[in-house]
Enzyme design. Sequence first.
Site, PDB file in Angstrom:
ATOM      1  N   CYS A  77       0.830  -1.204   0.000  1.00  0.00           N
ATOM      2  CA  CYS A  77       0.000   0.000   0.000  1.00  0.00           C
ATOM      3  C   CYS A  77       0.870   1.262   0.000  1.00  0.00           C
ATOM      4  O   CYS A  77       1.624   1.485  -0.937  1.00  0.00           O
ATOM      5  CB  CYS A  77      -1.015  -0.021   1.134  1.00  0.00           C
ATOM      6  SG  CYS A  77      -2.368   1.164   0.841  1.00  0.00           S
ATOM      7  N   HIS A 177      -3.640  -4.676   0.209  1.00  0.00           N
ATOM      8  CA  HIS A 177      -3.226  -5.093   1.553  1.00  0.00           C
ATOM      9  C   HIS A 177      -3.153  -6.618   1.604  1.00  0.00           C
ATOM     10  O   HIS A 177      -4.144  -7.290   1.884  1.00  0.00           O
ATOM     11  CB  HIS A 177      -4.211  -4.568   2.597  1.00  0.00           C
ATOM     12  CG  HIS A 177      -4.127  -3.086   2.792  1.00  0.00           C
ATOM     13  ND1 HIS A 177      -3.129  -2.492   3.527  1.00  0.00           N
ATOM     14  CD2 HIS A 177      -4.891  -2.077   2.316  1.00  0.00           C
ATOM     15  CE1 HIS A 177      -3.283  -1.187   3.526  1.00  0.00           C
ATOM     16  NE2 HIS A 177      -4.354  -0.905   2.782  1.00  0.00           N
ATOM     17  N   GLU A 179      -1.945  -8.390   3.821  1.00  0.00           N
ATOM     18  CA  GLU A 179      -2.161  -8.887   5.180  1.00  0.00           C
ATOM     19  C   GLU A 179      -3.631  -9.074   5.526  1.00  0.00           C
ATOM     20  O   GLU A 179      -3.955  -9.765   6.491  1.00  0.00           O
ATOM     21  CB  GLU A 179      -1.488  -7.954   6.196  1.00  0.00           C
ATOM     22  CG  GLU A 179      -2.127  -6.592   6.354  1.00  0.00           C
ATOM     23  CD  GLU A 179      -1.756  -5.594   5.265  1.00  0.00           C
ATOM     24  OE1 GLU A 179      -2.263  -4.452   5.343  1.00  0.00           O
ATOM     25  OE2 GLU A 179      -1.001  -5.929   4.340  1.00  0.00           O
TER      26      GLU A 179
END
Length: 195
Positions: A77, A177, A179
């Site tokens: 990001c 993202h 994650e």
Amino acid sequence: MKTVIIKYNAGNVQSVMYALDRIGAAYEWTDDPDTIRSADKVIFPGVGEASTAMAYLRERGLDKLIPSLKQPLLGTCVGMQLMCRYSEENDTTCMGIFDVDVLRFPRTNGFKVPQTGWNDIYSLNNPLCAGLNEHDYVYYNHGYYAPLCDQTAAKTNYIVEYSAMLQKGNFFAAQFHSEISGNVGQRIFENFLNL
């Protein structure tokens, strides 16, 4: 294996830690240059605003350290955007690892900016995407984007077609993202740690 998450003022660090915990990876969160330099893998996360993030990196010399690293590094990001030459977000000179400028999404009827939500990735052209399928979905939240360029390693489309991922040598980056992108994001982290 020693994995380091770079500590700075633009991080969704807890989500990255949870993602690494899920795959059983050990890590350290630090802004210490020697610790970062000695790591086997480096993760450069990001949520925030480009100019204040770059100011923090410059104060600590990390803006010079990060581009000099030789081990695999993954930026996400805002981390990815700071690895580019320049960002239109508050007229910010960035680190210049990738030869592309980050632009603000154009205002277009029917599209909200920032882009928030799930979107697909395609034209997968880097080792972090091993085992993924064309048009798998990942999670985005951003108002700026990196246009397609020589270092584009995966694409997506929202208002314009742009770089979902970039790669240059040992430097990897994802606009989305990883994650919080479910099984797809987890596979990207596993592939990164297995490089």
